[in-house]
Design a protein around this motif. Structure first.
Motif, PDB file in Angstrom:
ATOM      1  N   THR B 114       0.832  -1.201   0.000  1.00  0.00           N
ATOM      2  CA  THR B 114       0.000   0.000   0.000  1.00  0.00           C
ATOM      3  C   THR B 114       0.868   1.252   0.000  1.00  0.00           C
ATOM      4  N   ARG B 115       0.235   2.395  -0.237  1.00  0.00           N
ATOM      5  CA  ARG B 115       0.858   3.701  -0.028  1.00  0.00           C
ATOM      6  C   ARG B 115       0.085   4.382   1.093  1.00  0.00           C
ATOM      7  N   ILE B 116       0.819   4.937   2.050  1.00  0.00           N
ATOM      8  CA  ILE B 116       0.182   5.428   3.273  1.00  0.00           C
ATOM      9  C   ILE B 116       0.704   6.811   3.671  1.00  0.00           C
ATOM     10  N   ALA B 117      -0.054   7.496   4.503  1.00  0.00           N
ATOM     11  CA  ALA B 117       0.407   8.725   5.148  1.00  0.00           C
ATOM     12  C   ALA B 117      -0.384   8.887   6.447  1.00  0.00           C
ATOM     13  N   PHE B 118       0.310   9.332   7.484  1.00  0.00           N
ATOM     14  CA  PHE B 118      -0.357   9.608   8.763  1.00  0.00           C
ATOM     15  C   PHE B 118      -0.644  11.091   8.890  1.00  0.00           C
ATOM     16  N   LEU B 119      -1.843  11.404   9.397  1.00  0.00           N
ATOM     17  CA  LEU B 119      -2.182  12.777   9.773  1.00  0.00           C
ATOM     18  C   LEU B 119      -1.723  12.993  11.213  1.00  0.00           C
ATOM     19  N   HIS B 120      -1.502  14.246  11.570  1.00  0.00           N
ATOM     20  CA  HIS B 120      -1.199  14.542  12.964  1.00  0.00           C
ATOM     21  C   HIS B 120      -2.467  14.312  13.792  1.00  0.00           C
ATOM     22  N   PRO B 121      -2.333  13.729  15.008  1.00  0.00           N
ATOM     23  CA  PRO B 121      -3.542  13.446  15.803  1.00  0.00           C
ATOM     24  C   PRO B 121      -4.429  14.673  16.040  1.00  0.00           C
ATOM     25  N   SER B 122      -3.842  15.875  16.023  1.00  0.00           N
ATOM     26  CA  SER B 122      -4.670  17.065  16.256  1.00  0.00           C
ATOM     27  C   SER B 122      -5.686  17.279  15.134  1.00  0.00           C
ATOM     28  N   ALA B 123      -5.457  16.676  13.962  1.00  0.00           N
ATOM     29  CA  ALA B 123      -6.396  16.834  12.841  1.00  0.00           C
ATOM     30  C   ALA B 123      -7.757  16.234  13.173  1.00  0.00           C
ATOM     31  N   PHE B 124      -7.768  15.197  14.023  1.00  0.00           N
ATOM     32  CA  PHE B 124      -9.023  14.559  14.435  1.00  0.00           C
ATOM     33  C   PHE B 124      -9.236  14.693  15.951  1.00  0.00           C
ATOM     34  N   GLY B 125      -8.729  15.765  16.525  1.00  0.00           N
ATOM     35  CA  GLY B 125      -9.009  16.043  17.936  1.00  0.00           C
ATOM     36  C   GLY B 125      -8.401  15.037  18.891  1.00  0.00           C
ATOM     37  N   GLY B 126      -7.293  14.390  18.481  1.00  0.00           N
ATOM     38  CA  GLY B 126      -6.612  13.462  19.383  1.00  0.00           C
ATOM     39  C   GLY B 126      -6.584  12.025  18.910  1.00  0.00           C
ATOM     40  N   VAL B 127      -7.093  11.772  17.720  1.00  0.00           N
ATOM     41  CA  VAL B 127      -7.106  10.406  17.161  1.00  0.00           C
ATOM     42  C   VAL B 127      -6.098  10.338  16.014  1.00  0.00           C
ATOM     43  N   LEU B 128      -5.214   9.349  16.076  1.00  0.00           N
ATOM     44  CA  LEU B 128      -4.242   9.168  14.997  1.00  0.00           C
ATOM     45  C   LEU B 128      -4.945   8.492  13.818  1.00  0.00           C
TER      46      LEU B 128
END
Lengths: 148, 148
Positions: B114-128
């Motif tokens: 797969t190709r992946i990227a993580f958002l910073h947890p603050s983007a979802f209010g504390g959820v990675l």
């Protein structure tokens, strides 16, 4: 071991707990679209964002209760994962016989007409797992997604 | 707002972090069946348990790194949720333009091609939250479940 009379048929939802901060709901609405279902429960509001046969569920604390206690202990974040099963009563009989620690010994009514039961987190080494049986009307994954 | 050139197409996986305790892997194997994929990564072993078009992923720390640091801070439990997207490069361009905080500015190689990227947890209010684009060969949900 006798043959299992039930099986896990899917990943029903993953649940996120949060408080008044709107960031999570806004991000989910931006990424997925508005919540498909909203229900009031004692101490929290439950919303379901449909993603094919699965959902992202949010639990927004709006009073004292299990969600607020989770937030007090751990802060906002992932709360539990729900596995869909074909026959929840058979699953609970089997799990009780095998000594798997349960929170709910018997299935109870969940959101959207489902029947649910929570296992004790120690059953999965610290992860809260819920079992969900869809009602017959819901048993097929949704075909229309509602987004134009 | 311009029209979005990408969309979330499914719930790819939910990930559980744990250490040496075998309870979680044993429970998943008992409930779902043995892991369908296992990969070594720096500091952890990643396993994927297939459930229709989605997976339960486990991250077993076996050395220093991000998983062990998570365990040191929070203990074993749910680690992140991964949303499947149709075009990850378009998603990341759009999210950067909108100022959404990212951990990975560019997509990188994930497990199972797969190709992946993580958002910073603050983007979802504390959820990675992770974004996942399947490779073309993987783009259709699996049809055979492997369990008799």
């Amino acid at each position: 071991m006798t043959a299992k009379t039930w099986r896990v048929t899917g990943l029903h939802h993953v649940a996120i707990a949060h408080g008044k901060d709107p960031v999570c709901e806004n991000a989910l609405t931006s990424f997925i679209g508005p919540a498909d279902h909203t229900e009031e429960a004692p101490g929290f509001i439950e919303r379901m964002y449909e993603l094919g046969p699965s959902y992202v569920q949010t639990l927004e604390a709006d009073g004292e209760g299990v969600v607020q206690r989770f937030l007090d202990n751990r802060g906002p974040g992932l709360h539990h994962v729900a596995l869909e099963v074909d026959v929840i009563d058979a699953a609970l009989v089997d799990l009780r016989e095998r000594g798997v620690p349960l929170i709910d010994d018997e299935a109870r009514e969940g959101g959207m007409g489902t029947r649910i039961a929570f296992l004790h987190p120690s059953a999965f080494g610290g992860v809260l797992v819920e079992l969900v049986e869809r009602t017959p009307a819901q048993a097929e994954p949704p075909s229309g997604e509602g987004e134009g």
